[in-house]
Design a protein around this motif. Structure first.
Motif, PDB file in Angstrom:
ATOM      1  N   VAL A 163       0.838  -1.195   0.000  1.00  0.00           N
ATOM      2  CA  VAL A 163       0.000   0.000   0.000  1.00  0.00           C
ATOM      3  C   VAL A 163       0.880   1.255   0.000  1.00  0.00           C
ATOM      4  N   GLY A 164       0.459   2.240  -0.773  1.00  0.00           N
ATOM      5  CA  GLY A 164       1.132   3.523  -0.798  1.00  0.00           C
ATOM      6  C   GLY A 164       0.144   4.653  -0.933  1.00  0.00           C
TER       7      GLY A 164
ATOM      8  N   GLY B 190       6.411   0.414   4.273  1.00  0.00           N
ATOM      9  CA  GLY B 190       7.688   0.738   4.892  1.00  0.00           C
ATOM     10  C   GLY B 190       7.532   1.669   6.076  1.00  0.00           C
ATOM     11  N   ALA B 191       6.602   2.621   5.957  1.00  0.00           N
ATOM     12  CA  ALA B 191       6.363   3.551   7.063  1.00  0.00           C
ATOM     13  C   ALA B 191       5.812   2.822   8.280  1.00  0.00           C
ATOM     14  N   GLU B 192       4.942   1.844   8.037  1.00  0.00           N
ATOM     15  CA  GLU B 192       4.403   1.097   9.171  1.00  0.00           C
ATOM     16  C   GLU B 192       5.471   0.202   9.784  1.00  0.00           C
ATOM     17  N   GLU B 193       6.308  -0.409   8.938  1.00  0.00           N
ATOM     18  CA  GLU B 193       7.398  -1.236   9.450  1.00  0.00           C
ATOM     19  C   GLU B 193       8.350  -0.424  10.323  1.00  0.00           C
ATOM     20  N   ALA B 194       8.518   0.865   9.957  1.00  0.00           N
ATOM     21  CA  ALA B 194       9.424   1.734  10.713  1.00  0.00           C
ATOM     22  C   ALA B 194       8.756   2.359  11.932  1.00  0.00           C
ATOM     23  N   GLY B 195       7.487   2.050  12.167  1.00  0.00           N
ATOM     24  CA  GLY B 195       6.784   2.602  13.313  1.00  0.00           C
ATOM     25  C   GLY B 195       6.316   4.031  13.129  1.00  0.00           C
ATOM     26  N   LEU B 196       6.330   4.518  11.888  1.00  0.00           N
ATOM     27  CA  LEU B 196       5.915   5.891  11.628  1.00  0.00           C
ATOM     28  C   LEU B 196       4.401   6.028  11.508  1.00  0.00           C
ATOM     29  N   VAL B 197       3.732   4.937  11.148  1.00  0.00           N
ATOM     30  CA  VAL B 197       2.279   4.905  10.999  1.00  0.00           C
ATOM     31  C   VAL B 197       1.770   3.646  11.684  1.00  0.00           C
ATOM     32  N   LEU B 198       0.632   3.746  12.344  1.00  0.00           N
ATOM     33  CA  LEU B 198       0.022   2.591  12.992  1.00  0.00           C
ATOM     34  C   LEU B 198      -1.286   2.247  12.296  1.00  0.00           C
ATOM     35  N   ALA B 199      -1.357   1.037  11.715  1.00  0.00           N
ATOM     36  CA  ALA B 199      -2.578   0.610  11.031  1.00  0.00           C
ATOM     37  C   ALA B 199      -2.787  -0.894  11.176  1.00  0.00           C
ATOM     38  N   ALA B 200      -2.457  -1.423  12.336  1.00  0.00           N
ATOM     39  CA  ALA B 200      -2.692  -2.834  12.658  1.00  0.00           C
ATOM     40  C   ALA B 200      -2.038  -3.791  11.668  1.00  0.00           C
ATOM     41  N   GLY B 201      -0.921  -3.360  11.071  1.00  0.00           N
ATOM     42  CA  GLY B 201      -0.195  -4.224  10.149  1.00  0.00           C
ATOM     43  C   GLY B 201      -0.837  -4.398   8.788  1.00  0.00           C
ATOM     44  N   THR B 202      -1.832  -3.552   8.459  1.00  0.00           N
ATOM     45  CA  THR B 202      -2.592  -3.754   7.219  1.00  0.00           C
ATOM     46  C   THR B 202      -1.935  -3.131   5.993  1.00  0.00           C
TER      47      THR B 202
ATOM     48  N   THR C 286      -9.270   7.996   9.261  1.00  0.00           N
ATOM     49  CA  THR C 286      -8.991   9.403   9.562  1.00  0.00           C
ATOM     50  C   THR C 286      -7.678   9.554  10.315  1.00  0.00           C
ATOM     51  N   SER C 287      -7.427   8.652  11.246  1.00  0.00           N
ATOM     52  CA  SER C 287      -6.190   8.722  12.029  1.00  0.00           C
ATOM     53  C   SER C 287      -4.959   8.552  11.145  1.00  0.00           C
ATOM     54  N   VAL C 288      -4.993   7.573  10.238  1.00  0.00           N
ATOM     55  CA  VAL C 288      -3.844   7.349   9.355  1.00  0.00           C
ATOM     56  C   VAL C 288      -3.653   8.530   8.421  1.00  0.00           C
ATOM     57  N   ARG C 289      -4.742   9.073   7.895  1.00  0.00           N
ATOM     58  CA  ARG C 289      -4.625  10.226   7.001  1.00  0.00           C
ATOM     59  C   ARG C 289      -3.996  11.415   7.730  1.00  0.00           C
ATOM     60  N   GLN C 290      -4.442  11.658   8.949  1.00  0.00           N
ATOM     61  CA  GLN C 290      -3.870  12.755   9.724  1.00  0.00           C
ATOM     62  C   GLN C 290      -2.383  12.540   9.972  1.00  0.00           C
ATOM     63  N   ARG C 291      -2.000  11.307  10.276  1.00  0.00           N
ATOM     64  CA  ARG C 291      -0.601  11.011  10.526  1.00  0.00           C
ATOM     65  C   ARG C 291       0.238  11.160   9.262  1.00  0.00           C
ATOM     66  N   VAL C 292      -0.259  10.680   8.135  1.00  0.00           N
ATOM     67  CA  VAL C 292       0.474  10.822   6.873  1.00  0.00           C
ATOM     68  C   VAL C 292       0.641  12.297   6.524  1.00  0.00           C
ATOM     69  N   THR C 293      -0.406  13.078   6.724  1.00  0.00           N
ATOM     70  CA  THR C 293      -0.312  14.519   6.478  1.00  0.00           C
ATOM     71  C   THR C 293       0.771  15.145   7.354  1.00  0.00           C
ATOM     72  N   GLU C 294       0.813  14.747   8.607  1.00  0.00           N
ATOM     73  CA  GLU C 294       1.841  15.265   9.518  1.00  0.00           C
ATOM     74  C   GLU C 294       3.241  14.884   9.031  1.00  0.00           C
TER      75      GLU C 294
ATOM     76  N   VAL D  21      11.266  10.048   6.594  1.00  0.00           N
ATOM     77  CA  VAL D  21      10.246   9.725   5.587  1.00  0.00           C
ATOM     78  C   VAL D  21      10.788   9.767   4.159  1.00  0.00           C
ATOM     79  N   GLU D  22      11.706  10.659   3.870  1.00  0.00           N
ATOM     80  CA  GLU D  22      12.163  10.852   2.492  1.00  0.00           C
ATOM     81  C   GLU D  22      12.675   9.573   1.832  1.00  0.00           C
ATOM     82  N   PRO D  23      13.385   8.684   2.545  1.00  0.00           N
ATOM     83  CA  PRO D  23      13.812   7.428   1.904  1.00  0.00           C
ATOM     84  C   PRO D  23      12.659   6.515   1.496  1.00  0.00           C
ATOM     85  N   LEU D  24      11.466   6.780   2.024  1.00  0.00           N
ATOM     86  CA  LEU D  24      10.298   5.962   1.700  1.00  0.00           C
ATOM     87  C   LEU D  24       9.510   6.502   0.509  1.00  0.00           C
ATOM     88  N   LEU D  25       9.966   7.608  -0.076  1.00  0.00           N
ATOM     89  CA  LEU D  25       9.327   8.158  -1.269  1.00  0.00           C
ATOM     90  C   LEU D  25       9.919   7.514  -2.514  1.00  0.00           C
TER      91      LEU D  25
END
Length: 399
Positions: free
Chosen positions: A31-32, A44-56, A74-82, A93-97
């Motif tokens: 997912v991206g 990759g962001a979830e693996e790095a602990g930057l986003v929490l989405a129950a491993g989905t 909504t929570s994930v969207r807010q976090r990605v925006t941040e 985050v930049e290495p994940l782009l």
């Protein structure tokens, strides 16, 4: 403002952030989110602990994430925006782009069921005039319920997938013949992707629309008009529709479309109680249809008679359950003018008024080698413009 290079001012800026599933560097699909001309690797962001989405977010489809429900969306969207706006996160985050040019997009969700509606009064009236001249253009039930049919989920394909010209039976002066369709058409539509399921026997009300629907895709419901015309009585569309339905690779979340909801038109006669939606809102989506690179039509979604919330309520009024990954489409989007129609059946008035393209060629229906692309934009916050993922397909010869 985002620190991502080139994303500010883009129709894929931080006010958009559509979800998709991509392949890159030999990895399994993941997912991206699109930001400008990059894909943020959410797995990759979830693996790095930057986003929490129950491993989905490391799954090969959006289905498990969509099933989490609106608070998590909504929570994930807010976090990605941040992550994409706060410079403090840039180093992590930049290495994940990943540059968009380096990825291959795949079907973003596993389609559970597919339903197609017939919700544009302009389209339905045009079709009625073409096929039933001298008779009322709308059938008696049309303004009482959103007409629809159950399609084939297994032939929903991602944008860019070639479409093989279908074969089947069609009528001729000599009687029924079997062979490749000679009246192959498009239907420019908007689709709604269900995230949260419902129980068998339960109804989903119009005010529960945002609790169940995750986001929006563009749809091209390819249609073999000659096969359709011969088969549809008495049970409706079948093989003239089921060979391919293309959807965009990007799913625009409802949270990105808050500024695109507008008052829908009046409905007369008054609708049944279960179809009343307060507020009565449509979406200000502005579609564009390109035929071999030339823009030939600009259908306005805001003119649709039946709203997305009403379509969902009707889909479930008999107790039919929703499943994660259900897709329901609006039906052909057409406005009141010839240059606003969403099918070539209407654009060429049943093939009697050919369209001349820029290269000097004329067309009535699709020929082998033709490419059709449908795009759309919507108003975003603070005067921004949001782009929906395009849906495109090229016609290949019948096999």
């Amino acid at each position: 403002m985002t620190w991502v290079t080139g994303a500010d001012g883009s129709a894929y800026g931080v006010t958009n952030l559509p979800y998709g599933v991509f392949r890159h560097a030999g990895r399994a699909p993941r997912v991206g989110v699109r930001i400008g001309d990059f894909v943020l690797d959410l797995a990759g962001a979830e693996e790095a602990g930057l986003v929490l989405a129950a491993g989905t977010l490391g799954r090969p489809t959006l289905n498990d994430f969509m099933a989490l429900g609106r608070p998590q969306w909504t929570s994930v969207r807010q976090r990605v925006t941040e992550l994409l706006t706060d410079p403090a996160h840039r180093q992590a985050v930049e290495p994940l782009l990943v540059p968009l040019a380096e990825v291959r997009m795949v079907l973003p969700f596993e389609v559970a069921d597919y339903v197609d509606f017939y919700s544009s009064e302009h389209h339905a009236s045009n079709v009625g005039q073409i096929f039933r001249p001298g008779q009322p253009p709308l059938l008696p039930n049309w303004k009482h319920l959103p007409i629809g049919y159950h399609g084939r989920a297994g032939t929903v394909v991602v944008s860019g997938t070639p479409v093989v010209r279908p074969s089947g039976q069609r009528a001729s002066a000599q009687g029924p013949v079997t062979g490749p369709s000679v009246r192959l058409d498009i239907e420019a539509e908007v689709g709604f992707v269900v995230g949260v399921p419902s129980a068998l026997g339960d109804r989903v009300t119009t005010d529960e629309f945002a609790d169940h629907v995750f986001g929006v895709v563009l749809v091209n419901d390819w249609s073999a008009r000659d096969i359709q015309a011969w088969e549809y009585q008495p049970l409706g569309p079948f093989l003239g529709k089921s060979f391919a339905t293309s959807v965009s690779a990007w799913v625009t979340p409802l949270d990105a479309l808050g500024d695109a909801f507008v008052p829908a038109g009046d409905q007369d006669p008054p609708v049944a109680d279960y179809l009343r939606d307060v507020p009565h809102l449509g979406l200000d989506l502005r579609l564009s249809v390109q035929w071999n690179g030339e823009r030939v039509s600009e259908p306005p979604f805001a003119t649709m008679y039946w709203t997305p919330a009403q379509q969902l309520a009707h889909l479930t009024v008999n107790g039919a359950s929703l499943r994660t990954g259900d897709l329901y489409a609006s039906g052909t989007v057409s406005g009141p003018e010839r240059g606003q129609v969403g099918s070539f059946l209407e654009l060429t008035w049943g093939g009697t008024e050919p369209v001349k393209l820029a290269g000097g060629e004329t067309r009535t229906f699709l020929e082998d080698g033709d490419t059709v692309t449908v795009t759309a934009t919507a108003p975003g916050p603070d005067g921004t413009t949001i782009a929906l993922g395009e849906v495109t397909g090229k016609i290949l010869a019948a096999r």
